[in-house]
Design a protein around this motif. Sequence first.
Motif, PDB file in Angstrom:
ATOM      1  N   GLN A  46       4.105 133.437  87.079  1.00 42.19           N
ATOM      2  CA  GLN A  46       2.979 132.528  87.332  1.00 42.19           C
ATOM      3  C   GLN A  46       3.349 131.058  87.095  1.00 42.19           C
ATOM      4  OE1 GLN A  46      -0.037 134.004  84.697  1.00 42.19           O
ATOM      5  NE2 GLN A  46      -0.241 135.979  85.769  1.00 42.19           N
ATOM      6  N   HIS A  47       4.645 130.802  86.814  1.00 44.19           N
ATOM      7  CA  HIS A  47       5.172 129.443  86.600  1.00 44.19           C
ATOM      8  C   HIS A  47       4.591 128.773  85.362  1.00 44.19           C
ATOM      9  CE1 HIS A  47       6.966 129.843  90.557  1.00 44.19           C
ATOM     10  NE2 HIS A  47       5.759 130.107  91.079  1.00 44.19           N
ATOM     11  N   HIS A  48       4.123 129.607  84.390  1.00 39.96           N
ATOM     12  CA  HIS A  48       3.658 129.050  83.128  1.00 39.96           C
ATOM     13  C   HIS A  48       4.792 128.960  82.104  1.00 39.96           C
ATOM     14  CE1 HIS A  48      -0.637 130.595  84.231  1.00 39.96           C
ATOM     15  NE2 HIS A  48      -0.326 129.464  84.849  1.00 39.96           N
ATOM     16  N   LEU A  49       5.894 129.676  82.351  1.00 40.07           N
ATOM     17  CA  LEU A  49       7.066 129.647  81.495  1.00 40.07           C
ATOM     18  C   LEU A  49       8.316 129.582  82.349  1.00 40.07           C
ATOM     19  CD1 LEU A  49       6.339 132.383  78.750  1.00 40.07           C
ATOM     20  CD2 LEU A  49       6.308 129.906  78.460  1.00 40.07           C
ATOM     21  N   ILE A  50       9.414 129.195  81.694  1.00 44.31           N
ATOM     22  CA  ILE A  50      10.736 129.198  82.330  1.00 44.31           C
ATOM     23  C   ILE A  50      11.655 130.059  81.470  1.00 44.31           C
ATOM     24  CG2 ILE A  50      12.736 127.813  82.981  1.00 44.31           C
ATOM     25  CD1 ILE A  50      10.871 125.469  83.449  1.00 44.31           C
ATOM     26  N   PHE A  51      12.442 130.930  82.096  1.00 40.46           N
ATOM     27  CA  PHE A  51      13.356 131.815  81.374  1.00 40.46           C
ATOM     28  C   PHE A  51      14.779 131.539  81.841  1.00 40.46           C
ATOM     29  CE2 PHE A  51      15.584 135.953  80.995  1.00 40.46           C
ATOM     30  CZ  PHE A  51      15.496 136.095  79.612  1.00 40.46           C
ATOM     31  N   THR A  52      15.604 131.018  80.939  1.00 45.27           N
ATOM     32  CA  THR A  52      17.012 130.740  81.253  1.00 45.27           C
ATOM     33  C   THR A  52      17.869 131.096  80.055  1.00 45.27           C
ATOM     34  OG1 THR A  52      16.739 128.439  80.506  1.00 45.27           O
ATOM     35  CG2 THR A  52      16.506 128.872  82.877  1.00 45.27           C
ATOM     36  N   ASN A  53      18.996 131.780  80.336  1.00 46.46           N
ATOM     37  CA  ASN A  53      19.984 132.127  79.301  1.00 46.46           C
ATOM     38  C   ASN A  53      19.359 132.888  78.123  1.00 46.46           C
ATOM     39  OD1 ASN A  53      22.037 130.786  80.747  1.00 46.46           O
ATOM     40  ND2 ASN A  53      21.463 128.824  79.798  1.00 46.46           N
ATOM     41  N   GLY A  54      18.410 133.786  78.444  1.00 50.34           N
ATOM     42  CA  GLY A  54      17.792 134.593  77.404  1.00 50.34           C
ATOM     43  C   GLY A  54      16.762 133.871  76.568  1.00 50.34           C
ATOM     44  N   LEU A  55      16.366 132.632  76.957  1.00 52.85           N
ATOM     45  CA  LEU A  55      15.410 131.849  76.187  1.00 52.85           C
ATOM     46  C   LEU A  55      14.193 131.513  77.051  1.00 52.85           C
ATOM     47  CD1 LEU A  55      17.882 129.332  74.496  1.00 52.85           C
ATOM     48  CD2 LEU A  55      16.920 131.418  73.482  1.00 52.85           C
ATOM     49  N   TYR A  56      13.017 131.523  76.412  1.00 57.78           N
ATOM     50  CA  TYR A  56      11.779 131.134  77.078  1.00 57.78           C
ATOM     51  C   TYR A  56      11.415 129.715  76.639  1.00 57.78           C
ATOM     52  CZ  TYR A  56      11.063 136.075  78.212  1.00 57.78           C
ATOM     53  OH  TYR A  56      11.192 137.357  78.702  1.00 57.78           O
ATOM     54  N   LYS A  57      10.952 128.905  77.616  1.00 55.08           N
ATOM     55  CA  LYS A  57      10.490 127.561  77.280  1.00 55.08           C
ATOM     56  C   LYS A  57       9.418 127.137  78.270  1.00 55.08           C
ATOM     57  CE  LYS A  57      14.288 125.335  79.818  1.00 55.08           C
ATOM     58  NZ  LYS A  57      15.413 124.370  79.691  1.00 55.08           N
ATOM     59  N   LEU A  58       8.659 126.106  77.893  1.00 58.72           N
ATOM     60  CA  LEU A  58       7.576 125.621  78.739  1.00 58.72           C
ATOM     61  C   LEU A  58       8.135 124.742  79.856  1.00 58.72           C
ATOM     62  CD1 LEU A  58       5.008 124.645  75.966  1.00 58.72           C
ATOM     63  CD2 LEU A  58       4.920 126.658  77.443  1.00 58.72           C
ATOM     64  N   PRO A  59       7.518 124.792  81.053  1.00 62.09           N
ATOM     65  CA  PRO A  59       7.980 123.900  82.126  1.00 62.09           C
ATOM     66  C   PRO A  59       7.608 122.444  81.818  1.00 62.09           C
ATOM     67  CG  PRO A  59       6.015 125.105  82.797  1.00 62.09           C
ATOM     68  CD  PRO A  59       6.414 125.663  81.467  1.00 62.09           C
ATOM     69  N   LYS A  60       8.445 121.551  82.261  1.00 59.11           N
ATOM     70  CA  LYS A  60       8.174 120.128  82.041  1.00 59.11           C
ATOM     71  C   LYS A  60       7.240 119.608  83.118  1.00 59.11           C
ATOM     72  CE  LYS A  60      12.611 119.243  79.792  1.00 59.11           C
ATOM     73  NZ  LYS A  60      13.862 118.432  79.809  1.00 59.11           N
ATOM     74  N   ASN A  61       6.270 118.782  82.716  1.00 65.10           N
ATOM     75  CA  ASN A  61       5.319 118.205  83.668  1.00 65.10           C
ATOM     76  C   ASN A  61       5.993 117.120  84.511  1.00 65.10           C
ATOM     77  OD1 ASN A  61       3.330 119.866  82.649  1.00 65.10           O
ATOM     78  ND2 ASN A  61       2.678 118.349  81.114  1.00 65.10           N
TER      79      ASN A  61
END
Length: 804
Positions: free
Chosen positions: A789-804
């Motif tokens: 739903q594009h509420h999170l970003i998953f890269t290299n096994g880590l979750y983080k919030l998308p930047k505005n």
Amino acid sequence: MAAAAAQRDFKLPWHTIRSSFCLDGNFCEGDAGGTGEDLDMVIWLVNQHGAGQTVLDLALDAIWGALRRSISPNFWSHFTTYNASKSKDDEGSVEVMSRVSSAVGELYSSATAFLPQIHRCEMLCERTGAKYEEYVPGGLMEHFKLHLRATLHSQMPASFTLLFQKFYAAAFKVFYHTEIGSQAEESEETTEEAIQCGGCEASSDACHCQAITNTFTQVNRQLLELDLLERLAGDMISSQLLSTITSHVTSTCRDSYDQSRITQLEKWVENVVVGWLEVVYCGGRGKLSSAESAVQNMVAENLHQTYMTALYHTYTTTRIDQLFNIVIEYPESQPALEDIRECLDRTHLRDRLVESLRSAFQTRLLHPGVNTTDVLHAYISAIKALRVLDPKGVLLELVSEPVRQYLRGREDTVRYIVTSLTDECCSELSEELMVATPLVLDDSHSDEDSMEHWDTWTPDPVHAHTLKSKSQRTADIISMLVNIYGSKDVFITEYRTILADRILSQFSYDTEREIRYLEHLKVRFGETLALLHKCEVMVKDVADSKRINQSINSDENPRREKQKFPVSCMILSAQFWPSFKEERLQLPEEVLKELETYTEAFQELKGNRTLNWKHHLGQVQLEVELKHRTLSVSVTPTQATIIFHFQDRKRWTIDELSSVTQVPKTVLRRKITFWQTQGVLQEVESDVFLLVEGEGDGDEGLAAAAGAASPDIAPPAIEEDEAESVMASAQDQREEELQVFWSYIVGMLTNLDSLPLERIHAMLKMFVQGSVECSPQELRDFLDRKVRQHHLIFTNGLYKLPKN
């Protein structure tokens, strides 16, 4: 005197010694060695010259040579001649008996011809000190029988068994027919005589059964005297009896589970199998010598035990092949299960039973073609049936594990279990709920094993050490069903949904039954369970709604006069009820005004509270007045709204109705089918519906319109739609519960930038205690949905919030 004797001995010729001990191989019955005085003198002379051992060896060599050269070949020639005969298949039982009798009789006569020679050799051993092989136990006669058996065995033709098999099969058939016939005469009198004898298959007037029996008895006596019976016919006797036991058990136990059979079969083995063994090994005589009595005791002890064990093994094997059907038909099949339990203690077939039943479940039950109701019914029957076989629950644990795994993977398992528990129609589980026994879950512990009394204690089977504790293996059926998922919350959550459906679909204020089931659930699952407290509030809401409706709709209420139609509502405490399906519906203005009037009355009664209406839920009592008839129906608000708009216009399209009612077209079309089945609406064009009142053609036109619409409608689909749950699916409810975590997750990632799944799960357990439980896998699925739903970003096994 001494000189005279020596002179006499010196004149005794060597041919006399040869003749006395048959060194030339000429054996015949009787005393062939002359008078007893001459034999004494011959033995004295042999002893004087120290030739006793030499004469004994020569005499025995002559006997062994005769056995090899003539006795054994002549005996086996009867069998090789039979095997080469082209007409052997046409020979009857009498001819077979005659052939075997001739062969054995000739062997017996030839062997008994050696008895005088054996006697002379025994005298020679006693007077001269000569010895034969010391390793042979018994006397010289036993030594002779041993050589006879060895010689026959060394020259045995490969296919000699055919004639012997027919011989013993024919004899057993006569015996079996005689035994069964005598039992039949004792039980009932037969008025008609059989045309053909069942024993010898000859006509009744020319029955050969007695002759066959006499020949059989004579042959067995001769073989017993020569110690050849077990060597020549032991395997065939065992094969015949084992085959008979197998066929009898199979025919007796075919598709019959409601009666105990093992006692009947034991008596049959006593009468038929052991009875025939006594005929074979004891010659069928009433008066027995001491030696023959010992043989009979051997039959009674050793062979009796052997064939009883064969019976138990055959019976258990037969029942194991039928065990799936036996389990399904429980409790009618309990007698068969008790028989299997008795036989399992006397055999070593537990592993085979487990593998066979697991395979039967996998093949016949655990596949998509079987309904969940049938799988659960089989599982419940297996719990009850296997506890008859093994009260300790080890067999049940070994067999049912694949069934539990399969049920865990089906989405409707929990709903069916809970429905059955709280539905009087499903007496099997609802009766179990009435038993006031707390649940025994997999993670619970009990001291029941240690408290078991010492004099009734029995060890668990060898497999038990790898399984659950005894208290869990012997838990009640409801505990076993709950342990499929290992959590009480799953079932109580489902019960909340079912309870809500019942209340809102029946729209009845009678909650006596629901209160009764709720009390039983509290006993089973524990009164402190928070979800059960929510269920109590739901039931209380029904009673409160009844009281509020009576107050608002009473004749003393001044608003009653302004009502165009009565309104009763079910007032629900939002935070205690499960989530509803979100459906849009725009009610007509007249209906909205009445709901607003009811809301004002409620606010006056409750002060600072108000109502948030669920327009798509409820029931509407309608009277539809058409030109030639009036319909009184109970429909949903959506269906009532649809027909309401046909008051203004008789022709509507799907698009127009969807626009005015705010209902999606797919849902709208499904709801319209109800009015089509009633003959009120007709689809005259694609997605165009017309109100049918029978105009122009009278009643005949109305019937034609209704008939034209009915072929396109499937009544089962309509019933399914009406029975559809008004509550949100379990997945949607779980998604809503997991939203509790979202604000915490956003706060974590805002402060810490990025986190792995394990760290997020650990922090949630730390900061969200007492809230919704969530496993790592469930949390992963939730976060992955947020990524999609594009509420999170998953890269290299880590979750983080998308930047505005």
